[in-house]
Design an enzyme around this catalytic site. Sequence first.
Site, PDB file in Angstrom:
ATOM      1  N   HIS A 260      33.143  36.227  39.887  1.00 10.46           N
ATOM      2  CA  HIS A 260      33.361  35.859  38.481  1.00 10.46           C
ATOM      3  C   HIS A 260      34.864  35.789  38.164  1.00 10.46           C
ATOM      4  CE1 HIS A 260      32.265  35.793  34.144  1.00 10.46           C
ATOM      5  NE2 HIS A 260      33.470  36.317  34.022  1.00 10.46           N
ATOM      6  N   GLU A 261      35.559  36.885  38.463  1.00 14.83           N
ATOM      7  CA  GLU A 261      36.985  36.920  38.125  1.00 14.83           C
ATOM      8  C   GLU A 261      37.772  35.920  38.969  1.00 14.83           C
ATOM      9  OE1 GLU A 261      37.610  38.267  35.424  1.00 14.83           O
ATOM     10  OE2 GLU A 261      35.789  39.474  35.246  1.00 14.83           O
ATOM     11  N   HIS A 264      37.906  32.693  37.172  1.00 15.81           N
ATOM     12  CA  HIS A 264      38.994  32.705  36.181  1.00 15.81           C
ATOM     13  C   HIS A 264      40.341  32.513  36.892  1.00 15.81           C
ATOM     14  CE1 HIS A 264      36.706  33.747  32.645  1.00 15.81           C
ATOM     15  NE2 HIS A 264      36.235  34.867  33.164  1.00 15.81           N
ATOM     16  N   GLU A 290      35.497  30.477  30.811  1.00 16.04           N
ATOM     17  CA  GLU A 290      34.281  31.156  31.246  1.00 16.04           C
ATOM     18  C   GLU A 290      33.394  30.235  32.080  1.00 16.04           C
ATOM     19  OE1 GLU A 290      34.152  34.262  30.946  1.00 16.04           O
ATOM     20  OE2 GLU A 290      32.085  34.722  31.501  1.00 16.04           O
TER      21      GLU A 290
END
Length: 503
Positions: A260-261, A264, A290
């Site tokens: 997830h990160e 980003h 996101e």
Amino acid sequence: MGLKEKLDAALRRQALLGAAVEGLVWDQEVMMPKAGALHRAQVIGELSALHHQNLTQQVLPLVREALATPHILTPSEKAQLEILLQEAEPIEKIPTELVRRFSEEASQAQIVWAEARARSDFATFAPHLEKLVQLSREKAQYLGYEEEPYEALLRLYERSLRPRAVEALFAEIKDFLIQTIQACQEVPLAAQELPTLRMPAADQRQLVEEVLTHIGWRPETNRLDLSAHPFCSGLSPKDVRLTIRIDEEDLFMALGSGMHEMGHALYEMGLPEEPLGWPITTAASLSIHESQSRFWENHIGNSLAFWKFMYEKVLPAYKPAWLSDYTPFTLAQRANLVRPSLIRIQSDEVSYHLHILLRFELERALINGALSVQDLPAAWNEKVQVYLGLQPPSDAVGVLQDIHWSMGSFGYFPTYSLGSLYAAQFAAAIEREYPDYMVHVAEGHFETPLGWLRKNIHAYGHTLTSEALCAEATGEPLSARYFQAYIREKVTQLYEGAVALPA
Ligand code: MG
């Protein structure tokens, strides 16, 4: 100095001050000794005030002057300044003093929240939350709104979004989500009974770093650390830091937060570096940010292809005892079990959006004055029961689980669901252009989706609104049908057609 040079310098200063705050916040969450909290809150407050002052007193007057002298601007520069003005105008309405107070309160509240969560003690956090709600309502009054105070805060994150539009969006998918969860829970999967993915913390950290390196993580430009709430800080495209959360009993936590990160991080790393401070060097919006994390976490990291890669090329070296109990298919099944969790960031992709819906409803009620901070834990527990069929045994795994409200970030949660909808639409566009890209993912090659995102999303920075960027990249405005189709396809594949999905 000519007008253009003055503008360049003011924008550059704005970006540098922003990076300074970003770096101090990262340090506060990852490195800072606890006792430094009060001083740090003051430092960040001071810098945030400078950042705000530079925007309102330097950047915006110069932007207006430049737009009134259009012959000094290229068409792209003109478009960028128009976007900047549109985004910054609401912020200009907030007095610098309120910005400073807000920042100080939020920095302190975050520290209190972390301790309150550890002890499941809502009462110590409540007065800080109360203060942030008050300050947010004050902020909404300065910003102005048509229908409700919450609208002003929501639009700080997504300019064109109204609470009613969010409500309508959820109305479109809410029943589908609830019915899909119920249908999935009636189908027992063998993967559910297999051992948990236990692994020592040090191995997990190394494994996550190894996997992220396949995707683009580099020690020269990135850091990987641990924090209670995983996050990503982009100081510049060449200094992007991410944190993960490790649960020794469950590798999915570290890997999921890492993917997830990393999504980003890839966005921050893919933004143009120059001209510093111009919108082209910044992200389009939180929702688009996101969408990048959701794409890597879900569409890549939860795919069968990815688990084939993990099973064949990554996991064997760590010799986990459970590996022989699994196949790539049962690993993917387990990664995607549709089973409501009390914890948002541990939730599957279906029940996740009910977590967002309940937070949206509660923060909207808090800000609009329909719910008091004192009544918040009970209201939380009631909604968790209605939407997810669960009862939080403590506030630590209930109302205290997220960092957002302790930062005063009301209006932020809906951008998570929008991010998922955008991600599904981007994934569909990638698949149309490269029908077999998942074959490469199964071999540990991630260049195809990354290349598409670099070209169609990252390179644009904030030269377009979220909506226009989506239309440009995929040929149509945001539509929830791609997300629904994606969930249908995934559930059908991993539950082997045994789930009776809602029409
Ligand atoms: Mg995120």
